[in-house]
Structures are given as structure tokens and as C-alpha cells.
Design a protein around this motif. Structure first.
Motif, PDB file in Angstrom:
ATOM      1  N   ARG A 123       6.447  -7.408   9.879  1.00  0.00           N
ATOM      2  CA  ARG A 123       5.133  -6.811   9.608  1.00  0.00           C
ATOM      3  C   ARG A 123       4.901  -5.580  10.486  1.00  0.00           C
ATOM      4  O   ARG A 123       4.464  -4.527  10.014  1.00  0.00           O
ATOM      5  CB  ARG A 123       4.031  -7.851   9.853  1.00  0.00           C
ATOM      6  CG  ARG A 123       2.631  -7.361   9.532  1.00  0.00           C
ATOM      7  CD  ARG A 123       1.573  -8.434   9.753  1.00  0.00           C
ATOM      8  NE  ARG A 123       1.669  -9.092  11.048  1.00  0.00           N
ATOM      9  CZ  ARG A 123       1.239  -8.570  12.207  1.00  0.00           C
ATOM     10  NH1 ARG A 123       0.701  -7.363  12.216  1.00  0.00           N
ATOM     11  NH2 ARG A 123       1.351  -9.227  13.339  1.00  0.00           N
ATOM     12  N   ALA A 132       7.071  -2.691   9.370  1.00  0.00           N
ATOM     13  CA  ALA A 132       6.532  -2.123   8.136  1.00  0.00           C
ATOM     14  C   ALA A 132       5.259  -1.322   8.389  1.00  0.00           C
ATOM     15  O   ALA A 132       4.928  -0.419   7.616  1.00  0.00           O
ATOM     16  CB  ALA A 132       6.267  -3.225   7.119  1.00  0.00           C
ATOM     17  N   GLN A 133       4.564  -1.622   9.476  1.00  0.00           N
ATOM     18  CA  GLN A 133       3.373  -0.848   9.836  1.00  0.00           C
ATOM     19  C   GLN A 133       3.722   0.437  10.564  1.00  0.00           C
ATOM     20  O   GLN A 133       2.853   1.215  10.920  1.00  0.00           O
ATOM     21  CB  GLN A 133       2.442  -1.697  10.715  1.00  0.00           C
ATOM     22  CG  GLN A 133       1.766  -2.808   9.968  1.00  0.00           C
ATOM     23  CD  GLN A 133       0.961  -3.733  10.893  1.00  0.00           C
ATOM     24  OE1 GLN A 133       1.150  -3.751  12.110  1.00  0.00           O
ATOM     25  NE2 GLN A 133       0.075  -4.505  10.291  1.00  0.00           N
ATOM     26  N   GLY A 134       5.019   0.643  10.788  1.00  0.00           N
ATOM     27  CA  GLY A 134       5.466   1.898  11.381  1.00  0.00           C
ATOM     28  C   GLY A 134       5.712   1.851  12.873  1.00  0.00           C
ATOM     29  O   GLY A 134       5.962   2.897  13.493  1.00  0.00           O
ATOM     30  N   LEU A 147      15.610   0.820   6.747  1.00  0.00           N
ATOM     31  CA  LEU A 147      14.195   0.672   7.079  1.00  0.00           C
ATOM     32  C   LEU A 147      13.297   0.734   5.852  1.00  0.00           C
ATOM     33  O   LEU A 147      12.360  -0.056   5.719  1.00  0.00           O
ATOM     34  CB  LEU A 147      13.779   1.737   8.096  1.00  0.00           C
ATOM     35  CG  LEU A 147      12.327   1.730   8.532  1.00  0.00           C
ATOM     36  CD1 LEU A 147      11.981   0.412   9.218  1.00  0.00           C
ATOM     37  CD2 LEU A 147      12.040   2.883   9.451  1.00  0.00           C
ATOM     38  N   ALA A 148      13.592   1.649   4.947  1.00  0.00           N
ATOM     39  CA  ALA A 148      12.761   1.770   3.741  1.00  0.00           C
ATOM     40  C   ALA A 148      12.767   0.467   2.948  1.00  0.00           C
ATOM     41  O   ALA A 148      11.741   0.059   2.399  1.00  0.00           O
ATOM     42  CB  ALA A 148      13.251   2.924   2.870  1.00  0.00           C
ATOM     43  N   VAL A 195      10.381  -2.001   4.625  1.00  0.00           N
ATOM     44  CA  VAL A 195       8.975  -1.664   4.338  1.00  0.00           C
ATOM     45  C   VAL A 195       8.624  -2.077   2.915  1.00  0.00           C
ATOM     46  O   VAL A 195       7.587  -2.709   2.669  1.00  0.00           O
ATOM     47  CB  VAL A 195       8.709  -0.163   4.570  1.00  0.00           C
ATOM     48  CG1 VAL A 195       7.314   0.213   4.111  1.00  0.00           C
ATOM     49  CG2 VAL A 195       8.915   0.191   6.040  1.00  0.00           C
ATOM     50  N   LYS A 196       9.480  -1.745   1.979  1.00  0.00           N
ATOM     51  CA  LYS A 196       9.256  -2.103   0.579  1.00  0.00           C
ATOM     52  C   LYS A 196       9.130  -3.616   0.424  1.00  0.00           C
ATOM     53  O   LYS A 196       8.233  -4.111  -0.254  1.00  0.00           O
ATOM     54  CB  LYS A 196      10.418  -1.571  -0.272  1.00  0.00           C
ATOM     55  CG  LYS A 196      10.290  -1.798  -1.745  1.00  0.00           C
ATOM     56  CD  LYS A 196      11.477  -1.144  -2.455  1.00  0.00           C
ATOM     57  CE  LYS A 196      11.478  -1.423  -3.928  1.00  0.00           C
ATOM     58  NZ  LYS A 196      12.639  -0.811  -4.592  1.00  0.00           N
ATOM     59  N   ALA A 253       8.230  -5.821   2.751  1.00  0.00           N
ATOM     60  CA  ALA A 253       7.009  -6.288   3.408  1.00  0.00           C
ATOM     61  C   ALA A 253       5.778  -6.035   2.546  1.00  0.00           C
ATOM     62  O   ALA A 253       4.873  -6.864   2.485  1.00  0.00           O
ATOM     63  CB  ALA A 253       6.854  -5.628   4.775  1.00  0.00           C
ATOM     64  N   VAL A 254       5.750  -4.906   1.866  1.00  0.00           N
ATOM     65  CA  VAL A 254       4.618  -4.598   0.979  1.00  0.00           C
ATOM     66  C   VAL A 254       4.596  -5.575  -0.180  1.00  0.00           C
ATOM     67  O   VAL A 254       3.557  -6.154  -0.510  1.00  0.00           O
ATOM     68  CB  VAL A 254       4.678  -3.130   0.479  1.00  0.00           C
ATOM     69  CG1 VAL A 254       3.676  -2.888  -0.636  1.00  0.00           C
ATOM     70  CG2 VAL A 254       4.444  -2.170   1.639  1.00  0.00           C
TER      71      VAL A 254
END
Length: 123
Positions: free
Chosen positions: A68, A71-73, A106-107, A110-111, A113-114
Motif C-alpha cells: 500500500r 503504491a502511494q508513492g 513498480l508500475a 501500483v496497478k 494495489a489499485v
């Protein structure tokens, strides 16, 4: 069908179901049970099994937390500092998360996690 089940439906019949199935469904639901057309029951079973064996189910609570935050950066350094962990520990968690989810960049994390609802996409 899936939205109806998520909304609390206790049964679901296909449009072409026999009258006897309709009667059985009403009786089952009235007794507090459930009734699904055989084709729907199979789909529900497949969905259930897919969720139970989903790779994310193998993530620990700490791995979900780190996923999380990634994914929040947040950088691994920020995560380590915020959680009181070493950078090496965070990187180890991140590597295990990627392996468990079969994600290689990483992408992709993130994908994932969304889609999993761990973070919401920015407006």
C-alpha cells in the motif's frame, strides 16, 4: 449476477429456468437458505475458489502494508523510516511481494494495489 450477490441476494435464477426451479428457489430463500441455477452455482464456486487461491491471499499483513505504501508513492527509504525497519528489510518485503504476485516492476505493483482496493487512483 455478481453485483446482485454482493448486494446480498440469496438466490439467482436464469431467465429460462423451469417453474419448478422458481418454486424451489422461493422456498429455499424463505427458509433462510440460498438457491442458484446450476450454471450460476458453478460460476459462484469458480469465483470463490479463484479468490481463495489468489496470490494476494499469500501476502502477510506487513507485506500488504508495504504494498500500500509503495503504491502511494513512498520510497523504500521513507517506508523503512516510517515503519522503523531497515532499508534491507523493506527491500526484502518488496521482493517477496513481487514474487508472490508475479509482478516484475513498480508500475505493476501500483496497478495491482489499485485493483485490489489497497489504494485509490488519484482523481
Amino acid at each position: 449476477m455478481r453485483p446482485a450477490i454482493r448486494a446480498g441476494a440469496s438466490g439467482y435464477l436464469l431467465k429460462g429456468s423451469a417453474l419448478s426451479d422458481l418454486v424451489a428457489a422461493i422456498a429455499a430463500v424463505a427458509r433462510g437458505g440460498a438457491f442458484f441455477s446450476p450454471a450460476i452455482a458453478k460460476l459462484v464456486l469458480v469465483d470463490s475458489r479463484r479468490r481463495e487461491t489468489h496470490p494476494a491471499d499469500a501476502l502477510t499483513n506487513r507485506e500488504c502494508e508495504i504494498l500500500r505504501l509503495v503504491a502511494q508513492g513512498q520510497s523504500s527509504n521513507q517506508i523503512a523510516r516510517d515503519l522503523g525497519l531497515s532499508m534491507k528489510t523493506v527491500e526484502g518485503h518488496r521482493g517477496r511481494i513481487m514474487a508472490k504476485l508475479d509482478v516484475h516492476h513498480l508500475a505493476g505493483l501500483v496497478k495491482y494495489a489499485v485493483r485490489a482496493g489497497l489504494v485509490s487512483p488519484d482523481p
